[in-house]
Motif scaffolding. Structure first.
Motif, PDB file in Angstrom:
ATOM      1  N   HIS A 284       1.138   0.634   2.714  1.00  0.00           N
ATOM      2  CA  HIS A 284       0.585  -0.702   2.903  1.00  0.00           C
ATOM      3  C   HIS A 284       1.671  -1.713   3.251  1.00  0.00           C
ATOM      4  O   HIS A 284       1.448  -2.658   4.021  1.00  0.00           O
ATOM      5  CB  HIS A 284      -0.189  -1.162   1.663  1.00  0.00           C
ATOM      6  CG  HIS A 284       0.637  -1.284   0.422  1.00  0.00           C
ATOM      7  ND1 HIS A 284       1.338  -2.425   0.103  1.00  0.00           N
ATOM      8  CD2 HIS A 284       0.880  -0.396  -0.562  1.00  0.00           C
ATOM      9  CE1 HIS A 284       1.960  -2.240  -1.051  1.00  0.00           C
ATOM     10  NE2 HIS A 284       1.712  -1.018  -1.470  1.00  0.00           N
ATOM     11  N   LYS A 288       1.610  -4.305   6.464  1.00  0.00           N
ATOM     12  CA  LYS A 288       1.730  -5.749   6.236  1.00  0.00           C
ATOM     13  C   LYS A 288       2.972  -6.317   6.917  1.00  0.00           C
ATOM     14  O   LYS A 288       2.955  -7.451   7.408  1.00  0.00           O
ATOM     15  CB  LYS A 288       1.741  -6.035   4.740  1.00  0.00           C
ATOM     16  CG  LYS A 288       0.419  -5.709   4.060  1.00  0.00           C
ATOM     17  CD  LYS A 288       0.522  -5.800   2.544  1.00  0.00           C
ATOM     18  CE  LYS A 288      -0.740  -5.273   1.886  1.00  0.00           C
ATOM     19  NZ  LYS A 288      -0.649  -5.257   0.404  1.00  0.00           N
ATOM     20  N   HIS A 312      -3.975  -2.996  -2.057  1.00  0.00           N
ATOM     21  CA  HIS A 312      -3.053  -1.872  -2.257  1.00  0.00           C
ATOM     22  C   HIS A 312      -3.733  -0.519  -2.062  1.00  0.00           C
ATOM     23  O   HIS A 312      -3.053   0.472  -1.817  1.00  0.00           O
ATOM     24  CB  HIS A 312      -2.425  -1.940  -3.657  1.00  0.00           C
ATOM     25  CG  HIS A 312      -1.532  -3.131  -3.846  1.00  0.00           C
ATOM     26  ND1 HIS A 312      -0.250  -3.186  -3.358  1.00  0.00           N
ATOM     27  CD2 HIS A 312      -1.765  -4.320  -4.440  1.00  0.00           C
ATOM     28  CE1 HIS A 312       0.284  -4.355  -3.652  1.00  0.00           C
ATOM     29  NE2 HIS A 312      -0.617  -5.071  -4.316  1.00  0.00           N
ATOM     30  N   LEU A 314      -5.336   2.220  -0.035  1.00  0.00           N
ATOM     31  CA  LEU A 314      -5.222   2.516   1.395  1.00  0.00           C
ATOM     32  C   LEU A 314      -6.568   2.614   2.089  1.00  0.00           C
ATOM     33  O   LEU A 314      -6.695   2.220   3.253  1.00  0.00           O
ATOM     34  CB  LEU A 314      -4.424   3.811   1.597  1.00  0.00           C
ATOM     35  CG  LEU A 314      -2.959   3.766   1.163  1.00  0.00           C
ATOM     36  CD1 LEU A 314      -2.248   5.060   1.543  1.00  0.00           C
ATOM     37  CD2 LEU A 314      -2.233   2.581   1.771  1.00  0.00           C
ATOM     38  N   LEU A 317      -7.621  -0.865   2.750  1.00  0.00           N
ATOM     39  CA  LEU A 317      -6.811  -1.438   3.822  1.00  0.00           C
ATOM     40  C   LEU A 317      -7.287  -0.938   5.183  1.00  0.00           C
ATOM     41  O   LEU A 317      -7.426  -1.722   6.138  1.00  0.00           O
ATOM     42  CB  LEU A 317      -5.337  -1.077   3.612  1.00  0.00           C
ATOM     43  CG  LEU A 317      -4.339  -1.583   4.659  1.00  0.00           C
ATOM     44  CD1 LEU A 317      -4.398  -3.096   4.796  1.00  0.00           C
ATOM     45  CD2 LEU A 317      -2.920  -1.133   4.302  1.00  0.00           C
TER      46      LEU A 317
END
Length: 325
Positions: A284, A288, A312, A314, A317
């Motif tokens: 991550h 970012k 956090h 995955l 995300l």
């Protein structure tokens, strides 16, 4: 120095080395998109011995592909250190493994690197820089270019021309100049006119580097530096299609950027590559990091960065990225 004038010569776009950012995965994705003519690896620190082949492959897996990215773009191997003979021995190994060229780092501003007598701190010693370039040039086959990258100086610019001349006299094929000193770091402005002063004093090809974020910056950089070729780092990370935009701009065509959806597809591709090679807790952070570097150039990246900043997991995300399509 000659006054600024329009430079209409088509030049090369070179993806700059950036430690911890421009790795093989990033080089693969950006060169697949197009617009980049050459890449340089993150620096390989040389201390104490000749590195094994696996160490070179860690920084440049492209060596297993004749020194090219999957898109066929050459990747120069960059070495950093202060011992001429040791650098020469490692350059030989890189050349034997298929490196299309060897680059020598005299520009890294990292305090840790400088403390161990590497990078920009060497710009206080033009004689040593000459010895390093000469040793490497004499060690590798004549058909392998030996290039160098430098800043305008360490503390100040007083030795800029001396260092460039030392690099030329030692037999370098070309020289990339980042238009700031180590002390100036990455703070605007970049002193492109200083590259022009250097270019007037040497006959080897000079490549301009520093603070190119868009087509206007690119054109102004070439006008003030007098250079045909430009090396771009952060600008290509912030806008991966910048090379394509510049090429269109040079041809007098529309220089619009890619759709945000295409950039998201690149991010998802990057996600997959990073997830495959890094422990989950680091993945991550890399996504970012790239989004953060895009923020100054894309309002969409600004919003998405803050949306994913605290995520956090995955899977969450990945889902957040996919919703941008």
């Amino acid at each position: 120095m000659n006054p600024a004038k329009e430079n209409t010569q088509l030049g090369k776009i070179i993806l700059a080395p950036m430690e911890g950012v421009v790795d093989a995965t990033m080089r693969k994705l950006i060169t697949q998109l197009g617009g980049v003519d050459l890449c340089v690896t993150e620096f390989i620190r040389i201390t104490g011995y000749t590195l094994p082949e696996k160490e070179f492959l860690k920084y440049s897996p492209e060596l297993d592909n004749h020194g090219n990215t999957p898109a066929g773009i050459p990747v120069v191997v960059q070495l950093l250190g202060s011992e001429p003979e040791l650098l020469a021995m490692n350059a030989i190994r890189a050349a034997q493994m298929g490196a299309p060229a060897i680059d020598l780092n005299f520009g890294c501003p990292s305090k840790t690197v400088n403390k161990h007598r590497g990078g920009a701190v060497l710009l206080d010693e033009p004689a040593l820089i000459h010895q390093i370039v000469k040793a490497v040039r004499q060690a590798v086959p004549e058909n392998i270019p030996v290039t160098a990258k430098m800043r305008l100086g360490n503390q100040d610019k007083s030795l800029a021309i001396d260092n460039a001349c030392a690099i030329q006299e030692a037999g370098a094929t070309s020289l990339a100049v980042h238009a700031r000193t180590k002390v100036e770091g990455y703070k605007p402005p970049a002193h492109w006119e200083w590259i022009g002063r250097i270019k007037e004093q040497v006959s080897l090809p000079v490549i301009a580097n520093g603070e190119v974020w868009n087509c206007d910056d690119y054109q102004r950089c070439r006008e003030l530096s007098g250079c045909d070729d430009v090396m771009i780092g952060r600008g290509l990370i912030a806008r991966p299609e910048l090379g394509l935009m510049i090429k269109s701009f040079q041809l007098g065509q529309s220089a619009e950027g890619e759709a945000w959806s295409k950039i998201i597809l690149m991010l998802l591709d990057y996600f997959g590559h990073v997830e495959a090679k890094l422990p989950p807790k680091y993945v991550h952070g890399r996504i970012k990091q790239w989004l953060h570097m895009m923020r100054p150039q894309r309002p969409e990246a600004e919003k998405l960065f803050f949306d994913v900043k605290t995520i956090h997991d995955l899977n969450d995300l990945r889902s957040m990225l996919e919703r941008e399509l």
